[in-house]
Design a protein around this motif. Sequence first.
Motif, PDB file in Angstrom:
ATOM      1  N   ARG A 192       1.113  -2.363   2.444  1.00 60.45           N
ATOM      2  CA  ARG A 192       0.482  -1.209   1.782  1.00 60.45           C
ATOM      3  C   ARG A 192       1.530  -0.171   1.423  1.00 60.45           C
ATOM      4  O   ARG A 192       1.504   0.409   0.336  1.00 60.45           O
ATOM      5  CB  ARG A 192      -0.592  -0.601   2.699  1.00 60.45           C
ATOM      6  N   VAL A 213       2.573   1.185  -2.511  1.00 63.27           N
ATOM      7  CA  VAL A 213       2.589   2.605  -2.836  1.00 63.27           C
ATOM      8  C   VAL A 213       4.005   3.068  -3.176  1.00 63.27           C
ATOM      9  O   VAL A 213       4.209   3.875  -4.091  1.00 63.27           O
ATOM     10  CB  VAL A 213       2.008   3.413  -1.661  1.00 63.27           C
ATOM     11  N   LEU A 248       1.080   7.650   3.203  1.00 58.49           N
ATOM     12  CA  LEU A 248      -0.038   6.718   3.305  1.00 58.49           C
ATOM     13  C   LEU A 248      -0.282   6.315   4.756  1.00 58.49           C
ATOM     14  O   LEU A 248      -1.440   6.161   5.186  1.00 58.49           O
ATOM     15  CB  LEU A 248       0.234   5.484   2.449  1.00 58.49           C
ATOM     16  N   ASP A 267      -3.773   6.715   6.590  1.00 56.19           N
ATOM     17  CA  ASP A 267      -4.465   5.594   7.232  1.00 56.19           C
ATOM     18  C   ASP A 267      -4.812   5.908   8.683  1.00 56.19           C
ATOM     19  O   ASP A 267      -5.891   5.535   9.175  1.00 56.19           O
ATOM     20  CB  ASP A 267      -3.594   4.339   7.170  1.00 56.19           C
ATOM     21  N   ASP A 272      -9.509   1.903   2.061  1.00 62.09           N
ATOM     22  CA  ASP A 272      -8.093   1.539   1.994  1.00 62.09           C
ATOM     23  C   ASP A 272      -7.591   1.484   0.555  1.00 62.09           C
ATOM     24  O   ASP A 272      -6.505   1.967   0.239  1.00 62.09           O
ATOM     25  CB  ASP A 272      -7.856   0.189   2.679  1.00 62.09           C
ATOM     26  N   ASN A 273      -8.383   0.880  -0.321  1.00 62.67           N
ATOM     27  CA  ASN A 273      -7.956   0.761  -1.717  1.00 62.67           C
ATOM     28  C   ASN A 273      -7.857   2.130  -2.385  1.00 62.67           C
ATOM     29  O   ASN A 273      -6.892   2.409  -3.124  1.00 62.67           O
ATOM     30  CB  ASN A 273      -8.927  -0.123  -2.491  1.00 62.67           C
ATOM     31  N   ALA A 283      -4.881   4.246  -0.975  1.00 62.26           N
ATOM     32  CA  ALA A 283      -3.603   3.765  -1.512  1.00 62.26           C
ATOM     33  C   ALA A 283      -3.442   4.169  -2.970  1.00 62.26           C
ATOM     34  O   ALA A 283      -2.355   4.583  -3.405  1.00 62.26           O
ATOM     35  CB  ALA A 283      -3.504   2.240  -1.371  1.00 62.26           C
TER      36      ALA A 283
END
Length: 391
Positions: A85, A89, A120, A124, A140-141, A144
């Motif tokens: 992830r 990003v 990020l 999270d 999450d999507n 990000a």
Amino acid sequence: MATAYTPTVTGSGVKAQIQRLGGHLAGMVMPNIGAFIAWGLITALFIPTGWLPDKQFAALVDPIITLLLPVLIGYTGGRMVHGQRGAVVGAVATVGVVVGAKIPMFLGAMILGPLAAYVLKKVDEFTAERTRAGFEMLVDNFTAGIVGGAAALFGVWGVAPVVRNVTTVAGHGVEWLIHHHLLPLASVLIEPAKVLFLNNAVNHGVLGPLGVAEATEHGKSILFMLESNPGPGLGVLVAYLLFGPKTLRPSVPAAIIIQFLGGIHEIYFPYILMKPRMILASIAGGAAGIGTFMVTGAGLVATPSPGSIFAYAAETPKGAGSWFGVFGGVLVAAGVSFAVGSALLGFGRFAEAEAEAEAEAEAGSGAEAAATEDVPQETARPTTHPEPQGA
């Protein structure tokens, strides 16, 4: 944060912190060395001054160095901080830096890629405890996407102008030294700027135009050789080959070929970033080479592009004296940077100490793992009680 490409750094002092930072920066570049080599080969072969000039293939050069390589570095830096992830990003954020500047944004990618991934990571951690079951993928999507988009905008607006200003300041500093006839001291600015991947900006943005004006008047110019001299990089790499960490030595011969023969100096920058004190070797070699060029009156007729020894031969004016000065400066620069670099590496003693420290660390971790495995077995073993007599 050690990687397979960088030696382990122990300790918590200022020196260790600097080495650890250099290791992080190098860790973003070393996994992508193959891409640098691919770009170097394409550049050396197909640009107008290359071995096999081809306009169609040469069109690959600019997109690779201005877009692909910075994005790869930002991707790798993000992955080091927050896994896949963070990598995604970091890549998105790097595009913002690339769009906001007209020079290769390696430094911007090294800054913004890990920074976006770190943001990020914190987001999270905040959302993990507050997201209801079944909404994890959606959250999450979107987090990000929001962080990546915001970081890209910040790259265009904030990071790119800062890096441009740093490049401009370095260029003005070099220009001031030139006008005040302090050329050897120019290495104090040029070599650190090169290691931060500002070499093309300094060379083509400052030294190139000044050199063209001088060459028009005198038929040659020393300014073409201040940044492009392959000698300092060669000396640093040979020092690493003979006295550097044993885990890195197998990668050095290929780097020497790409740097000295192919002229792709970016290949040796990670080796200095891993051990920032090695910049002193590069500075000393650069200053010694410039001093030799000045004493011998050496100069080139045009900018050597790329900065390989073959390009130097092609741009050297006719006459034995010119050849002696140009190649003498390259050899002196290589010799001085090798001598200083070897001393900074402890002539191999530091490499042996690092290998022993890593071996002890691995042995210690193995012993701890073995002890951890043994404890449950002993605690889980049932205790037997003797049966009472005469039952």
